[in-house]
Design an enzyme around this catalytic site. Structure first.
Site, PDB file in Angstrom:
ATOM      1  N   TYR A 188      -6.789   1.153   0.972  1.00  0.00           N
ATOM      2  CA  TYR A 188      -5.118   1.447   0.738  1.00  0.00           C
ATOM      3  C   TYR A 188      -4.808   1.926   2.302  1.00  0.00           C
ATOM      4  CZ  TYR A 188      -1.226   3.267  -1.126  1.00  0.00           C
ATOM      5  OH  TYR A 188      -0.013   3.631  -1.899  1.00  0.00           O
TER       6      TYR A 188
ATOM      7  N   ARG B  27      11.066  -0.309   0.080  1.00  0.00           N
ATOM      8  CA  ARG B  27      10.615   0.590   1.247  1.00  0.00           C
ATOM      9  C   ARG B  27       8.986   0.740   1.297  1.00  0.00           C
ATOM     10  NH1 ARG B  27       8.817   5.487   2.498  1.00  0.00           N
ATOM     11  NH2 ARG B  27       8.457   5.797   0.090  1.00  0.00           N
TER      12      ARG B  27
ATOM     13  N   LYS C 115      -3.079   1.323  -5.222  1.00  0.00           N
ATOM     14  CA  LYS C 115      -2.765   2.407  -5.822  1.00  0.00           C
ATOM     15  C   LYS C 115      -3.639   2.726  -7.201  1.00  0.00           C
ATOM     16  CE  LYS C 115       0.640   5.004  -3.307  1.00  0.00           C
ATOM     17  NZ  LYS C 115       1.320   6.293  -3.519  1.00  0.00           N
TER      18      LYS C 115
ATOM     19  N   GLU D 217       7.231   3.369  -7.376  1.00  0.00           N
ATOM     20  CA  GLU D 217       6.504   3.335  -5.957  1.00  0.00           C
ATOM     21  C   GLU D 217       7.128   2.757  -5.006  1.00  0.00           C
ATOM     22  OE1 GLU D 217       3.707   4.603  -3.252  1.00  0.00           O
ATOM     23  OE2 GLU D 217       3.585   5.157  -5.500  1.00  0.00           O
ATOM     24  N   ASP D 218       7.513   3.269  -3.872  1.00  0.00           N
ATOM     25  CA  ASP D 218       8.206   2.672  -2.660  1.00  0.00           C
ATOM     26  C   ASP D 218       9.596   2.022  -3.136  1.00  0.00           C
ATOM     27  OD1 ASP D 218       6.244   3.527  -1.085  1.00  0.00           O
ATOM     28  OD2 ASP D 218       5.299   1.728  -0.683  1.00  0.00           O
TER      29      ASP D 218
ATOM     30  N   ASP E 183       6.002   8.869  -7.035  1.00  0.00           N
ATOM     31  CA  ASP E 183       4.980   9.178  -6.329  1.00  0.00           C
ATOM     32  C   ASP E 183       5.474   9.819  -4.895  1.00  0.00           C
ATOM     33  OD1 ASP E 183       2.309   9.798  -5.288  1.00  0.00           O
ATOM     34  OD2 ASP E 183       2.104   7.913  -4.270  1.00  0.00           O
ATOM     35  N   ASP E 184       6.566   8.961  -4.310  1.00  0.00           N
ATOM     36  CA  ASP E 184       7.019   9.599  -3.138  1.00  0.00           C
ATOM     37  C   ASP E 184       7.727  10.793  -3.104  1.00  0.00           C
ATOM     38  OD1 ASP E 184       6.498   6.682  -1.567  1.00  0.00           O
ATOM     39  OD2 ASP E 184       7.698   5.897  -3.171  1.00  0.00           O
TER      40      ASP E 184
ATOM     41  N   ASN F  10       3.058   6.841   7.183  1.00  0.00           N
ATOM     42  CA  ASN F  10       2.182   5.871   7.125  1.00  0.00           C
ATOM     43  C   ASN F  10       2.934   4.648   7.298  1.00  0.00           C
ATOM     44  OD1 ASN F  10      -0.351   7.242   6.108  1.00  0.00           O
ATOM     45  ND2 ASN F  10       0.853   7.325   3.983  1.00  0.00           N
TER      46      ASN F  10
END
Length: 561
Positions: free
Chosen positions: A129, A182, A200, A272-273, A295-296, A437
């Site tokens: 990851y 993103r 993930k 996610e993202d 998650d973000d 990250n």
């Protein structure tokens, strides 16, 4: 051993109907496979990653499944296979090569892959990851070898339900979906963002114990605005600009409807993202009709709050006594800020609006203040406090005088020497969280934080940094990694930090204990379910933590009949 021998009484209560391969619909796993149908044999078995054991097949299994001649005569147990692979993996010098080697192993021997990851989590997590997965996504088209998960594109409108039915696993419990706009701090990577949900979900299994067959990674390909990818001959996605507006909304709605129709009400959809302008809207739109999690917005917030709860033991006072300054006012920043405010509100019995006043945000245009309200996005409005405009982070630190500095900007090197020095002048123990990250986007490194603060800083980051020695003292940076909570409870995570951890300036428990941490968090979630009268396993087991551990996926090889 009978199939029930691997389970205690509590876990058996969760068992029952089994899928095609004999796995329980819950996350319960067994050491012996109770085959409902004939197992694949010969060459096909060796090409099936779910059941292939390589050289670990016994003589009896080789006889029963026509494997003689297809394997060398040696029988190599899983532990020796693990030792051999780790020795080989450590020969690679390039992180991306280690990533590719691990993915190749996952595609040919799933249980050995997870055994390696579980037993060597602190060493291998950075390659499976963050930070390596960022580079893997950037180069996904070039390194693409074998499809993992489902790719659903705009061309599939009207057929999404049929595409979901193409996935071979029918008892899916969790979907991680991205549209690739993103990815980490790297921006729009389009279809190549698939590396994120794949990675993930590896963590769901290795760290949380969810069986692999229950996990489905999905990429929604709505195009990309990344011209470099559109011009790349190896790009694997749609060669068009991103869909937006009504076209985008209708496509996602068809997907969400198809997911519920195919997998039922209890399927968890983990967003996610997604970019800010879609992430908040999607979470708000579907939270009342689907089991959804971003998650973000939510996961990062839970992990950071856990770190803050733990860090207060080093900083002194209560959380509400501190003042917070964020660099970055997107999904992560505002999500963390809201959860901090909510927690402080519950601690103090003060209105959340009052607690928000202790939290300040800086975006690309400077401090978020009330005079900017007309131009601010909706999710930033609660943080637009009364204050004169400030354009730089250094000025904000000097004026707001925060005790905690949190970076969620996706911009590397933004916690400059002057900023860290200003935080150190204001605080005896400044708390510095550089959360962006991958490593290249981190607001500062551990070495910079410790050196510029003259060893005063308590530091944690999104990507891992090695221990650093400053003036004879070794500092161990914490990692605020969402792998801790998918989703879970911040207080439960914070309670796992030991006095030994605090002595080294660590505000998160080490990853080597991650499965026990996950079981502890799961037990807290289960306890809340019983408290609310929502639990279905009755009577309540005496030891919920033991029950959670018994339900975790085990990567140990099964004995085939």
């Amino acid at each position: 051993m009978s199939s029930g021998d691997a389970l205690d009484g509590s876990a058996v209560a969760l068992a029952g109907v089994r899928d095609f391969y004999g796995e329980d619909l819950a996350t319960v796993d067994q050491l012996v496979t109770p085959w409902s149908f004939s197992v694949a044999s010969g060459y096909s078995l060796l090409r099936d990653p779910r059941h292939n054991k390589g050289l670990a097949f016994t003589e009896k299994e080789r006889d029963a499944h026509y494997l003689h001649g297809l394997l060398p005569p040696v029988i190599m147990p899983q532990e020796l296979q693990e030792k051999k692979f780790m020795m080989s993996l450590r020969q690679y010098q390039v992180p991306l090569h280690k990533y590719m080697a691990m993915i190749d192993l996952q595609e040919r021997n799933e249980r050995l892959f997870y055994k390696l990851l579980i037993d060597n989590v602190e060493e291998l997590l950075p390659f499976v990851y963050t930070p390596t997965v960022g580079e893997a996504c950037q180069k996904y088209g070039s390194i693409f070898r074998h499809p993992q998960g489902l790719f659903i594109s705009l061309k599939d409108r009207g057929q999404i339900l049929d595409i979901l039915k193409n996935w071979p696993e029918k008892n899916v419990q969790v979907i991680i979906v991205t549209d690739g706009e993103r990815i980490l701090g790297l921006g729009d990577l389009g279809c190549q963002g698939m590396g994120i949900p794949v990675g993930k979900l590896c963590l769901y299994t290795a760290l949380g114990g969810v069986r692999p067959s229950a996990c489905l990674p999905i990429t929604l390909d709505v195009g990309t605005n990344n011209q470099k990818l559109l011009d790349d001959e190896f790009y694997i996605g749609l060669r068009q600009n991103r869909a937006k507006g009504e076209e985008y909304a209708e496509f996602v709605h068809e997907f969400m409807s198809a997911v519920k129709q195919n997998y039922g009400e209890k399927i968890l959809v983990h967003f996610e993202d997604f970019a800010n302008h879609n992430a908040f809207d999607l979470l708000e739109k579907y939270r009342s009709t689907h089991l959804v999690f971003n998650d973000d917005i939510q996961g990062t917030a839970s992990v950071v709050l856990a770190g803050l709860i733990a860090a207060v033991k080093l900083l002194g006072g209560a959380l509400a006594d501190h003042k917070f300054l964020f660099l970055g006012a997107g999904e992560a920043g505002t999500g963390i800020a809201e959860l901090i405010a909510l927690h402080m509100s519950k601690q103090t019995n003060e209105p959340i609006e009052e607690m928000r006043k202790r939290i300040w945000l800086v975006d690309s245009k400077g401090l978020v203040v009330s005079s900017r309200k007309e131009s601010l996005q909706k999710f930033k409005l609660p943080w637009a406090h009364e204050h004169e405009p400030i354009t730089t982070l250094l000025e904000a630190v000097q004026d707001i005088k925060p005790t905690v500095l949190i970076g969620t900007s996706g911009q590397g090197k933004t916690f400059t020497k002057e900023v860290i020095e200003a935080m150190s002048d204001l605080n005896e123990k400044p708390l510095i969280l550089a959360l962006s990250n991958p490593t290249s986007q981190s607001e500062c490194t551990a070495e910079e934080a410790y050196t510029w603060s003259q060893g005063k800083a308590i530091f944690a980051s999104g990507s891992p940094f090695p221990p650093f020695e400053y003036e004879g003292k070794t500092f161990v940076p914490g990692q605020a990694n969402n792998a801790y909570i998918f989703p879970g409870l911040a207080e439960a995570l914070a309670s796992q930090v030991t006095d030994e951890n605090f002595a080294m300036g660590i505000i998160y428990p080490p990853f080597k204990s991650i499965r026990k941490i996950s079981a502890h968090i799961a037990a807290k979630v289960a306890a809340k379910a019983y408290e609310l009268g929502l639990a279905s396993l009755l009577p309540r087991p005496d030891d919920l933590c033991k029950l959670a551990e018994s339900c975790m996926y085990s990567p140990v090889y099964r004995n085939y009949r």
